[in-house]
Design an enzyme around this catalytic site. Sequence first.
Site, PDB file in Angstrom:
ATOM      1  N   SER A   1       0.823  -1.213   0.000  1.00 43.86           N
ATOM      2  CA  SER A   1       0.000   0.000   0.000  1.00 43.86           C
ATOM      3  C   SER A   1       0.854   1.259   0.000  1.00 43.86           C
ATOM      4  CB  SER A   1      -0.921  -0.003   1.223  1.00 43.86           C
ATOM      5  OG  SER A   1      -1.685  -1.172   1.272  1.00 43.86           O
TER       6      SER A   1
ATOM      7  N   ALA B   1      10.179   0.178   2.549  1.00 44.99           N
ATOM      8  CA  ALA B   1       8.799   0.020   3.020  1.00 44.99           C
ATOM      9  C   ALA B   1       8.428  -1.441   3.230  1.00 44.99           C
ATOM     10  CB  ALA B   1       7.826   0.661   2.027  1.00 44.99           C
TER      11      ALA B   1
ATOM     12  N   LYS C   1       3.301   2.040  16.235  1.00 47.42           N
ATOM     13  CA  LYS C   1       3.285   0.900  17.152  1.00 47.42           C
ATOM     14  C   LYS C   1       4.674   0.587  17.698  1.00 47.42           C
ATOM     15  CE  LYS C   1      -0.864  -1.214  15.196  1.00 47.42           C
ATOM     16  NZ  LYS C   1      -1.253  -0.018  14.433  1.00 47.42           N
TER      17      LYS C   1
ATOM     18  N   SER D   1      -5.300   0.862   3.374  1.00 48.15           N
ATOM     19  CA  SER D   1      -4.183  -0.050   3.158  1.00 48.15           C
ATOM     20  C   SER D   1      -4.657  -1.492   3.290  1.00 48.15           C
ATOM     21  CB  SER D   1      -3.059   0.228   4.158  1.00 48.15           C
ATOM     22  OG  SER D   1      -3.492  -0.025   5.477  1.00 48.15           O
TER      23      SER D   1
ATOM     24  N   VAL E   1      -8.620  -1.469   8.886  1.00 48.90           N
ATOM     25  CA  VAL E   1      -9.959  -1.662   9.453  1.00 48.90           C
ATOM     26  C   VAL E   1     -11.073  -1.215   8.507  1.00 48.90           C
ATOM     27  CG1 VAL E   1      -9.959   0.582  10.639  1.00 48.90           C
ATOM     28  CG2 VAL E   1     -11.335  -1.289  11.528  1.00 48.90           C
TER      29      VAL E   1
END
Length: 642
Positions: free
Chosen positions: A314, A385, A431, A474, A478
């Site tokens: 993504s 990435a 995160k 992405s 969610v």
Amino acid sequence: MYNSLRKKIFGGDNVVNLSDVRYLPRWIILAIDILILIISLFLSTYIIKKITQTEFIYHQNEITVFICIVFVNVILMYIFKTYAGIIRHSTFIDLFKLLISCFCTMFIVGSINILYFWATGTKFILTAYLILYFIISFMGLFLFRLYVKEFFHIVREYRRSTLKKRILVLGIDEQSIAIARAILDNPSLPYHVVGFLTQRTDSKRASLLGKPILSKDKIEQNTKEELLVDGIIVIKEMMSKDEMNSWVNLFLEKDLNIFKAPSVQKLRDSDLGGSIRTLQIEDLLNRKPIKIENEEVKSRHYNKNILVTGGAGSIGSEIVRQVAQFNPSLIVVLDQAETPLYDIEIEMKNKFPHIRFKFVLADVSNKHRIEPLFQTYNFSMVYHAAAYKHVPLVEENPHEGILVNVLGSKIIASLSSKYKVNRFVMVSTDKAVNPTNVMGASKRTAELYVQSLQNVDGNTTKFITTRFGNVLGSNGSVIPHFKKQIEAGGPVTITHPDIVRYFMTIPEACELVLQAGTMGHGGEIFVFDMGEPVKILDLARRMIKLSGFEPNIDIKIIYTGLRPGEKLYEELLSDDAKTLPTHNDKIMISKDPSINFLEIDKMTKMLTIASIKRDKVEVVKILKTIVPEFKSNNSIYEVLDK
């Protein structure tokens, strides 16, 4: 027309829809025009007799004079083909033809009248009568066409309004009026504009394009059925995020469909239908994007060789798209996912045929496969990435996460330093801040290694790290997950009713990557001002309502419990106590502790060996040593924290 009527009458359907009638035959139009001319003669006669009380026709045979006038008029109408056009589509040219034919009739009959006077000493008709006939006949012919045109317009509008969505256009500015006019002028669109909506209260008695202007309180005080409205069209670019949310909350409360129209600058009549679409949750979460310094970014990429790892993902694929706009010499797109890599190859070759690409199917943890690329292409910029990002999967398979997220990052970063790449930009995650799961801890470990390379003797590469929150749209995020659940009829699953997340769009994330690549001096971790956090439960409810359903009635919402390693609240990355500002008020530098290169290199080697041995517990133990703030949450590894 006859075939259409015959099918209607004898085919069992006795309803003749007037808007389906293509056009009347020309002879019928001509016959009606002649009837109007005869009526004009009698009306002119009546008026002249009332006004003058005298004879106005001096010829002994009145009928002969009338026939001559009508005959001349019909001949001229035939010459100018005034009956040939389709009346409902009459234009100024058609009306001008009528005017010319009527005027020429008056002129010719008047000329004959004068010649007759010269020959006999008397006129056969009063000149004032000819002028009055000219005026009345033209007005009659004109009004006939006007009424027919308006009649078909009313029938067509009525039919549209019964088959199409009845919509209000939000706003009374030029942009809103232009969108409304474009919809009204395009009969193929499935929308019927019935009015405008505004926050102002001084426009209640006014109208635009013949449509009423409603105030906000009108919507608030009436139901959808009372308003006789199906939905609202909004132009997102014309409103702030707060204004948009306020209006959307009202529309959802009233069960109105919400459609998004493009701005006038982006509007093309040919694809207007495709440009108007149902408002998506992403439209409400979008913020003003980062303003990147295009000249600086361009100079870093123009005519340079660029490597993008994870280039089919993504974030990676969007980096490829944006970098391609700056005309690099070569873009090497590397990924281990075969089908997505093939998809991005097809897309890039179609969109940027003038750019040289190389698409490499490889694993970033395979140094023997990766190093030849650095030897061959002399990269100027490397965007890293490639990563495993799904928290539950990496929690279940920590050894696999380490091989990609830590070992893969080590290999790409070390090769960048060895082959003197100008800049290395790593994509990380929020995160990694006070991680509660293996994925976050693995990304924090990769950050520490990349940072440590900056101060190694002989290094000339500038190592830069960027951190993002959740990315809208992405793979596996969610919002696409909720969309699939809603399309399937539910239920929508949420891990916890109080869970909160920050969101950004994929273009925003990639703009941050590009900006960081230009503004970094080496060793920094750049973080993004994520704005206000979003409660996932509220997100799910709004998505359900935007899809035209009622939460917990049409689509159920159920709670499944926090997944292993999942947090209720993400860290607020823009905490002033932990960040330094940059010249871009949306980008800050995070002041995180660093580790000496020799120490982190030794620890990551131990971590790699444990991963190769598939020793999950040992992998997590070493991670907790490298990242002391890593405290497992809702995970089997919580025992290691005691």
